[in-house]
Design a protein around this motif. Structure first.
Motif, PDB file in Angstrom:
ATOM      1  N   ARG A  34       0.815  -1.209   0.000  1.00 57.08           N
ATOM      2  CA  ARG A  34       0.000   0.000   0.000  1.00 57.08           C
ATOM      3  C   ARG A  34       0.853   1.266   0.000  1.00 57.08           C
ATOM      4  N   SER A  35       0.231   2.368  -0.363  1.00 52.09           N
ATOM      5  CA  SER A  35       0.933   3.642  -0.312  1.00 52.09           C
ATOM      6  C   SER A  35       1.300   3.954   1.133  1.00 52.09           C
ATOM      7  N   GLY A  36       2.460   4.525   1.340  1.00 56.31           N
ATOM      8  CA  GLY A  36       2.925   4.821   2.687  1.00 56.31           C
ATOM      9  C   GLY A  36       3.821   3.749   3.262  1.00 56.31           C
ATOM     10  N   GLY A  37       3.940   2.615   2.555  1.00 55.37           N
ATOM     11  CA  GLY A  37       4.881   1.595   3.004  1.00 55.37           C
ATOM     12  C   GLY A  37       4.276   0.352   3.590  1.00 55.37           C
ATOM     13  N   ALA A  38       2.990   0.343   3.892  1.00 55.48           N
ATOM     14  CA  ALA A  38       2.391  -0.826   4.516  1.00 55.48           C
ATOM     15  C   ALA A  38       2.322  -1.984   3.531  1.00 55.48           C
ATOM     16  N   VAL A  39       2.774  -3.149   3.960  1.00 54.85           N
ATOM     17  CA  VAL A  39       2.669  -4.367   3.175  1.00 54.85           C
ATOM     18  C   VAL A  39       1.867  -5.361   3.996  1.00 54.85           C
ATOM     19  N   LEU A  40       0.712  -5.739   3.497  1.00 56.61           N
ATOM     20  CA  LEU A  40      -0.191  -6.606   4.242  1.00 56.61           C
ATOM     21  C   LEU A  40      -0.673  -7.747   3.360  1.00 56.61           C
ATOM     22  N   ALA A  41      -0.956  -8.872   3.965  1.00 57.80           N
ATOM     23  CA  ALA A  41      -1.567  -9.991   3.256  1.00 57.80           C
ATOM     24  C   ALA A  41      -3.066  -9.902   3.482  1.00 57.80           C
ATOM     25  N   SER A  42      -3.722  -8.947   2.809  1.00 54.98           N
ATOM     26  CA  SER A  42      -5.089  -8.591   3.163  1.00 54.98           C
ATOM     27  C   SER A  42      -6.040  -8.476   1.980  1.00 54.98           C
ATOM     28  N   SER A  43      -5.585  -8.671   0.779  1.00 55.98           N
ATOM     29  CA  SER A  43      -6.431  -8.411  -0.380  1.00 55.98           C
ATOM     30  C   SER A  43      -7.080  -9.692  -0.889  1.00 55.98           C
ATOM     31  N   GLY A  44      -8.356  -9.586  -1.255  1.00 57.39           N
ATOM     32  CA  GLY A  44      -9.063 -10.739  -1.787  1.00 57.39           C
ATOM     33  C   GLY A  44      -8.969 -10.876  -3.289  1.00 57.39           C
ATOM     34  N   ALA A  45      -8.355  -9.923  -3.959  1.00 54.98           N
ATOM     35  CA  ALA A  45      -8.246  -9.972  -5.417  1.00 54.98           C
ATOM     36  C   ALA A  45      -6.952  -9.286  -5.849  1.00 54.98           C
ATOM     37  N   ILE A  46      -6.512  -9.585  -7.054  1.00 56.60           N
ATOM     38  CA  ILE A  46      -5.282  -9.003  -7.600  1.00 56.60           C
ATOM     39  C   ILE A  46      -5.613  -7.715  -8.345  1.00 56.60           C
ATOM     40  N   GLN A  47      -5.056  -6.614  -7.856  1.00 57.37           N
ATOM     41  CA  GLN A  47      -5.149  -5.337  -8.537  1.00 57.37           C
ATOM     42  C   GLN A  47      -3.734  -4.755  -8.602  1.00 57.37           C
ATOM     43  N   ALA A  48      -3.623  -3.470  -8.811  1.00 57.18           N
ATOM     44  CA  ALA A  48      -2.296  -2.873  -9.017  1.00 57.18           C
ATOM     45  C   ALA A  48      -1.388  -3.068  -7.802  1.00 57.18           C
ATOM     46  N   TRP A  49      -1.939  -2.908  -6.594  1.00 58.05           N
ATOM     47  CA  TRP A  49      -1.109  -2.995  -5.396  1.00 58.05           C
ATOM     48  C   TRP A  49      -0.677  -4.425  -5.068  1.00 58.05           C
ATOM     49  N   GLU A  50      -1.283  -5.389  -5.738  1.00 62.69           N
ATOM     50  CA  GLU A  50      -0.940  -6.783  -5.469  1.00 62.69           C
ATOM     51  C   GLU A  50       0.030  -7.346  -6.505  1.00 62.69           C
ATOM     52  N   LYS A  51       0.538  -6.486  -7.382  1.00 61.15           N
ATOM     53  CA  LYS A  51       1.459  -6.925  -8.428  1.00 61.15           C
ATOM     54  C   LYS A  51       2.882  -6.501  -8.098  1.00 61.15           C
ATOM     55  N   PHE A  52       3.821  -7.435  -8.257  1.00 57.68           N
ATOM     56  CA  PHE A  52       5.229  -7.182  -7.950  1.00 57.68           C
ATOM     57  C   PHE A  52       6.094  -7.552  -9.146  1.00 57.68           C
ATOM     58  N   GLN A  53       7.127  -6.759  -9.356  1.00 61.78           N
ATOM     59  CA  GLN A  53       8.103  -7.058 -10.397  1.00 61.78           C
ATOM     60  C   GLN A  53       9.301  -7.739  -9.760  1.00 61.78           C
ATOM     61  N   VAL A  54       9.669  -8.871 -10.287  1.00 59.95           N
ATOM     62  CA  VAL A  54      10.783  -9.631  -9.731  1.00 59.95           C
ATOM     63  C   VAL A  54      12.095  -9.096 -10.301  1.00 59.95           C
ATOM     64  N   VAL A  55      13.014  -8.765  -9.416  1.00 56.58           N
ATOM     65  CA  VAL A  55      14.352  -8.308  -9.797  1.00 56.58           C
ATOM     66  C   VAL A  55      15.342  -9.348  -9.306  1.00 56.58           C
ATOM     67  N   ARG A  56      16.054  -9.988 -10.217  1.00 61.30           N
ATOM     68  CA  ARG A  56      16.950 -11.089  -9.845  1.00 61.30           C
ATOM     69  C   ARG A  56      18.360 -10.556  -9.565  1.00 61.30           C
ATOM     70  N   HIS A  57      18.978 -11.162  -8.552  1.00 62.17           N
ATOM     71  CA  HIS A  57      20.336 -10.770  -8.158  1.00 62.17           C
ATOM     72  C   HIS A  57      21.185 -12.014  -7.969  1.00 62.17           C
ATOM     73  N   ASN A  58      22.441 -11.916  -8.350  1.00 58.11           N
ATOM     74  CA  ASN A  58      23.418 -12.930  -7.992  1.00 58.11           C
ATOM     75  C   ASN A  58      24.158 -12.400  -6.777  1.00 58.11           C
ATOM     76  N   LEU A  59      23.915 -13.003  -5.636  1.00 59.35           N
ATOM     77  CA  LEU A  59      24.443 -12.460  -4.397  1.00 59.35           C
ATOM     78  C   LEU A  59      25.866 -12.890  -4.088  1.00 59.35           C
ATOM     79  N   ARG A  60      26.470 -13.699  -4.982  1.00 59.64           N
ATOM     80  CA  ARG A  60      27.810 -14.180  -4.667  1.00 59.64           C
ATOM     81  C   ARG A  60      28.771 -13.021  -4.440  1.00 59.64           C
ATOM     82  N   ASN A  61      28.799 -12.053  -5.358  1.00 57.12           N
ATOM     83  CA  ASN A  61      29.705 -10.925  -5.200  1.00 57.12           C
ATOM     84  C   ASN A  61      29.154  -9.885  -4.237  1.00 57.12           C
ATOM     85  N   ALA A  62      27.846  -9.681  -4.291  1.00 57.31           N
ATOM     86  CA  ALA A  62      27.251  -8.638  -3.459  1.00 57.31           C
ATOM     87  C   ALA A  62      27.464  -8.923  -1.986  1.00 57.31           C
ATOM     88  N   THR A  63      27.248 -10.141  -1.570  1.00 57.45           N
ATOM     89  CA  THR A  63      27.378 -10.433  -0.150  1.00 57.45           C
ATOM     90  C   THR A  63      28.833 -10.440   0.282  1.00 57.45           C
TER      91      THR A  63
END
Length: 492
Positions: free
Chosen positions: A83-112
């Motif tokens: 949600r706007s303001g930072g709240a992340v909740l498992a509270s929605s009964g349907a998929i709308q804009a706020w329930e969609k996430f873009q996956v960003v992949r990382h190789n953590l070998r070097n980063a960590t």
């Protein structure tokens, strides 16, 4: 302990924004926050990253959306929403804009290696709304979902006077008269709220209990039309008076006689008519809104026979094989023969959500939860806690609380205190006892502390046809006024 609550408030990618997605054997996945723990979807809708192992609440189903995003469905049947303001909740009964996430992949070998001089070969993912641990939740809070107090515990001159919200129950009043009372008396005299009778369309009849047998989620009832209800809420809110709705999510009405007769495919399955004309039948409602129609399968029933309830509960014990009701042993049983909603079903949850959402959108800010003892705490919480209610209390009798209902639903109605007050003030003839502390009545129901109780002086279940001295009622004249004044003035 410090709870690590997931929030989305970072605009940059960093180690705190990254989660490992680990597959489970059953096709679900677990989300691991490195250094914190597995993400758990609580019944209160909070996402907490502190679990040492994967259980039912730590499992998520990934949904691939057509636009390339993904959504996460929890074990409770709800979707993760940022949600706007930072709240992340498992509270929605349907998929709308706020329930969609873009996956960003990382190789953590070097980063960590750069960040902590350790290495890992695990590929992790994050989202553009970056689930991360933040500071918006009190780190010293014992439980994220604890209900907030409606008002300050003290006020008045110097902030030292004890105070509590006061509301009036205008039971069975029509909406136009309630609106007038809010504007002319309740608002000007500082009352916090007004409680009204159930607002969903109900079965026909002049008896009080017909309003507690809903047959649709339309808002036209014996008290007035849907438009009159909306206008009343607006008028009361404008007068500074909040509105308490008597909410019924446990059951629907029993069928009329025509629906009880044996039928075949040629017979109308919904021959009964509700107050505003909506039709219903045996464990079936046609609905008034389109979205509120329900088939027999939407209610708890015998295996293979959706027209028979799974079990029943009623007088004289109101028990279901267990010595207590607070263990949810009756949660799937028909109360007094009223078909019991199967709230575990997603279709039922959606119907209840839309009804409750409409009430909140119209300006209702407080609730009385009818038949709370016979409803599953997690399912009720899943519906109610999507909205920021100012006050919620439950129909409660003399049961010892187990510390669960008040955490996830609301406060308890304590009916024992009114019995003590009315008995003492109306029946005690020895005035010498007043000096010895007769007004030190203490709490009502054993185990319910003051701060979690709602104390009525009169309620509809305890009504009489004539004046009865030990029962608080307007029929007792000045004694009733005295009892009301005592309750409001008592230093509790």
């Amino acid at each position: 302990r410090v709870l690590k609550v997931v929030v989305a408030n970072s605009k940059t990618d960093g180690p705190d924004s990254r989660f490992q997605i680990l597959p489970n054997a059953d096709g679900t996945v677990a989300l691991l926050a490195p250094g914190s723990g597995y993400v758990s979807a609580q019944p209160s809708f909070a996402l907490i990253a502190d679990r040492p192992e994967v259980g039912g609440w730590e499992k998520f189903l990934i949904i691939q959306n057509d636009d390339g995003t993904v959504s996460f469905k929890t074990a409770h049947g709800l979707y993760v929403s940022a949600r706007s303001g930072g709240a992340v909740l498992a509270s929605s009964g349907a998929i709308q804009a706020w329930e969609k996430f873009q996956v960003v992949r990382h190789n953590l070998r070097n980063a960590t290696r750069e960040e902590s001089n350790t290495s890992t070969t695990t590929t992790t993912t994050t989202t553009t709304t970056t689930l991360q641990l933040g500071d918006e939740v009190n780190p010293n809070a014992s439980v994220y979902s604890d209900l907030c107090e409606f008002q300050e515990g003290t006020g008045g001159r110097g902030g030292r006077d004890r105070r509590a919200p006061i509301f009036v129950k205008l039971w069975e009043w029509n909406y136009n008269d309630i609106a007038r009372e809010c504007k002319e008396y309740l608002g000007p005299n500082g009352f916090d709220a007004v409680q009204v009778s159930p607002v969903a369309e109900h079965k026909r009849g002049a008896q009080w209990w017909t309003k507690y047998q809903p047959i649709s989620f339309g808002l036209s009832t014996r008290s007035g039309t849907a438009e009159e209800f909306r206008s009343m809420v607006a008028d009361c809110r404008a007068a500074g008076v909040q509105v308490v709705v008597d909410l019924i999510l446990n059951h629907i009405a029993t069928p009329c006689d025509a629906a009880r007769r044996p039928s075949d495919d040629d017979v109308d399955v919904a021959p009964c008519k509700g107050w505003n004309g909506s039709t219903y039948g045996n464990r079936r409602i046609s609905g008034a809104r389109g979205w509120d129609a329900a088939r027999p399968e939407f209610f708890h029933h015998k295996p293979g026979n959706p027209l028979r309830g799974l079990c029943g509960v009623g007088a004289p014990t109101y028990l279901c094989g267990s010595p207590v009701t607070t263990d949810c042993s009756c949660c799937k049983c028909d109360l007094h023969g009223l078909p019991d909603w199967n709230t575990e079903l997603a279709d039922v949850a959606e119907i209840h959500y839309r009804h409750v959402k409409e009430l909140h959108d119209l300006g209702v800010t407080m609730l009385r939860v009818d038949a709370a003892l016979y409803e599953d705490v997690g399912e009720v919480s899943r519906t109610l806690n999507r909205f920021p209610w100012d006050y919620v209390y439950m129909e409660w009798w003399g049961e010892y609380p187990v510390g669960l209902h008040d955490k996830y639903i609301g406060q308890y109605r304590d009916v024992a205190l009114t019995w003590k007050i009315s008995d003492t003030l109306a029946s005690e003839k020895n005035l010498s006892k007043f000096a010895s502390g007769i007004f030190d009545l203490g709490q009502g129901v054993f185990g319910i502390p003051d701060e979690k109780a709602m104390y009525p002086i009169a309620y509809h279940d305890k009504r009489t046809d004539t004046a009865v001295q030990e029962v608080a009622s307007y029929k007792n004249g000045l004694e009733y006024h005295q009892q009301q004044k005592f309750l409001m003035a008592a230093q509790r």
